[in-house]
Design an enzyme around this catalytic site. Structure first.
Site, short mmCIF file in Angstrom:
data_model
loop_
_atom_site.label_atom_id
_atom_site.label_comp_id
_atom_site.label_asym_id
_atom_site.label_seq_id
_atom_site.Cartn_x
_atom_site.Cartn_y
_atom_site.Cartn_z
N ILE A 56 39.04 58.99 -25.73
CA ILE A 56 38.09 58.05 -25.12
C ILE A 56 37.97 56.81 -25.98
CG2 ILE A 56 35.68 57.69 -24.46
CD1 ILE A 56 35.52 60.74 -23.97
N HIS A 220 24.08 66.01 -17.44
CA HIS A 220 25.49 65.58 -17.45
C HIS A 220 26.43 66.77 -17.55
CE1 HIS A 220 28.80 62.84 -17.92
NE2 HIS A 220 29.08 63.24 -19.15
#
Length: 356
Positions: A56, A220
């Protein structure tokens, strides 16, 4: 005929170009500042990415380098930071890039930062449970947040490291211990859930995803991800079959990518995109832009839980306002109860990691 010293100097210059010195992290910068005429980029904000060399972190760093609101970009990791820094520093955008390698350079990476984005940690792999992920990433987040508390306690923190439902409470407890906790400045990044929801809903409706906005609340992970399809903009109606399909796909979007990559990683590119979209919103808030509203996992009084993902309005101090859930239909109310039950355990797990 040229004088011998001039010839030697010319040969030395050519040789330097043909055989450049091995790149090193010097003074935590790509170049020695003394060798640069410019002392910084355009006016803007100082941003640090912790975990910048990861799956990421690398695309996130590249996209942040392109953001005109960023004047200084610090890239920190425990491995490969020099290479990523050198690579990204060649981009002809305004932000000055500096790299930092290893724990001994963490404090320098963080000092003076306005925004800290944390994608550090191990990625999710097939067969890996949230417990497996927690055991590794919890310690990483703790260490990094201790550095933030010491070096840039007033920075806005965007926490991406999973499981966000537990790592945000960990960060909060670390900051409380250090006496620097400000709930307005700690935000768990759930933007990928919103990005996925916008994309999947747009597919069903036959719209451009950029014209769709779906509030996603709760947490999440899995059932804690609750898309409020009754509040979609533009206002839209769905069949029960479409609601079931969309809710399931949004909740399991991460698993979809993990399985598609077949052991080669998790959602890195879409996560980087979502993280930059959210970081940009935070920077626009810091700049004083009006009406900057996004969803995030934050300290909240919207439910009985201490943390919850809802819409928040961003400003110069981080979170200016946490919005209520608004009207829910029966399907969403049932989903909310499931989400809260799962979320409560995840939050407690994070708190207990620090308190013992």
């Amino acid at each position: 005929m040229q004088p011998i010293p001039d010839v030697n100097q010319r040969i030395a210059r050519i040789s330097a170009h043909l055989h450049p010195p091995k790149y090193q992290m010097e003074e935590s910068s790509v170049l020695r500042r003394a060798n640069c005429r410019a002392k910084g980029g355009a006016p803007g904000f100082k941003v640090a990415i912790l975990g910048a060399a990861g799956g990421i972190g690398q695309p996130l760093a590249m996209l942040m380098k392109m953001n005109p609101l960023v004047s200084v970009l610090h890239l920190y990791d425990v491995v490969n930071a020099p290479g990523v820094t050198a690579d990204i520093s060649h981009m002809d955008t305004g932000a000055v890039v500096r790299g930092f390698l290893g724990q001994q350079q963490l404090e320098r990476a963080l000092t003076g930062m306005d925004l800290v984005v944390i994608p550090a940690g191990v990625p999710r792999k097939p067969g890996m449970t949230r417990d497996d992920l927690f055991k590794i990433n919890a310690g990483i987040v703790k260490t990094l947040c201790e550095g933030i508390a010491k070096c840039c306690p007033t920075a806005i923190v965007n926490l991406i490291s999973n499981p966000v439902n537990s790592t945000v409470p960990i960060a909060a407890e670390v900051f409380k211990k250090a006496g620097t906790y400000d709930p307005k400045r700690l935000l768990g990044v759930t933007m990928l859930d919103v990005v996925r929801a916008n994309t999947f809903v747009a597919e069903v409706l036959g719209l451009d995803p950029r014209d769709v906005n779906v509030p996603v609340v709760g947490g999440h992970a899995g059932v804690t991800i609750l898309p409020l399809l009754s509040q979609v903009k533009p206002p839209s109606s769905f069949t029960q079959e479409e609601i079931n399909y969309l809710t399931d796909r949004i909740q399991n979007g991460g698993t979809e990518v993990v399985e598609a990559k077949a052991g080669a990683g998790s959602a890195t590119l879409s996560m980087a995109y979502a993280a930059v979209k959210f970081a940009d919103a935070c920077l626009r808030g810091l700049r004083g832009d009006a009406g900057v509203v996004e969803c995030a996992f934050v300290s909240s009084q919207v439910t009985e839980l201490p943390f919850f993902a809802t819409k928040v309005r961003l400003g110069r101090n981080g979170i200016d306002e946490v919005y209520s859930l608004g009207p829910l239909n029966e399907y969403e109310r049932i989903g909310l109860e499931k989400a809260k039950k799962e979320l409560a355990g995840s939050i407690e797990k994070g708190v207990s990691f620090i308190r013992g």
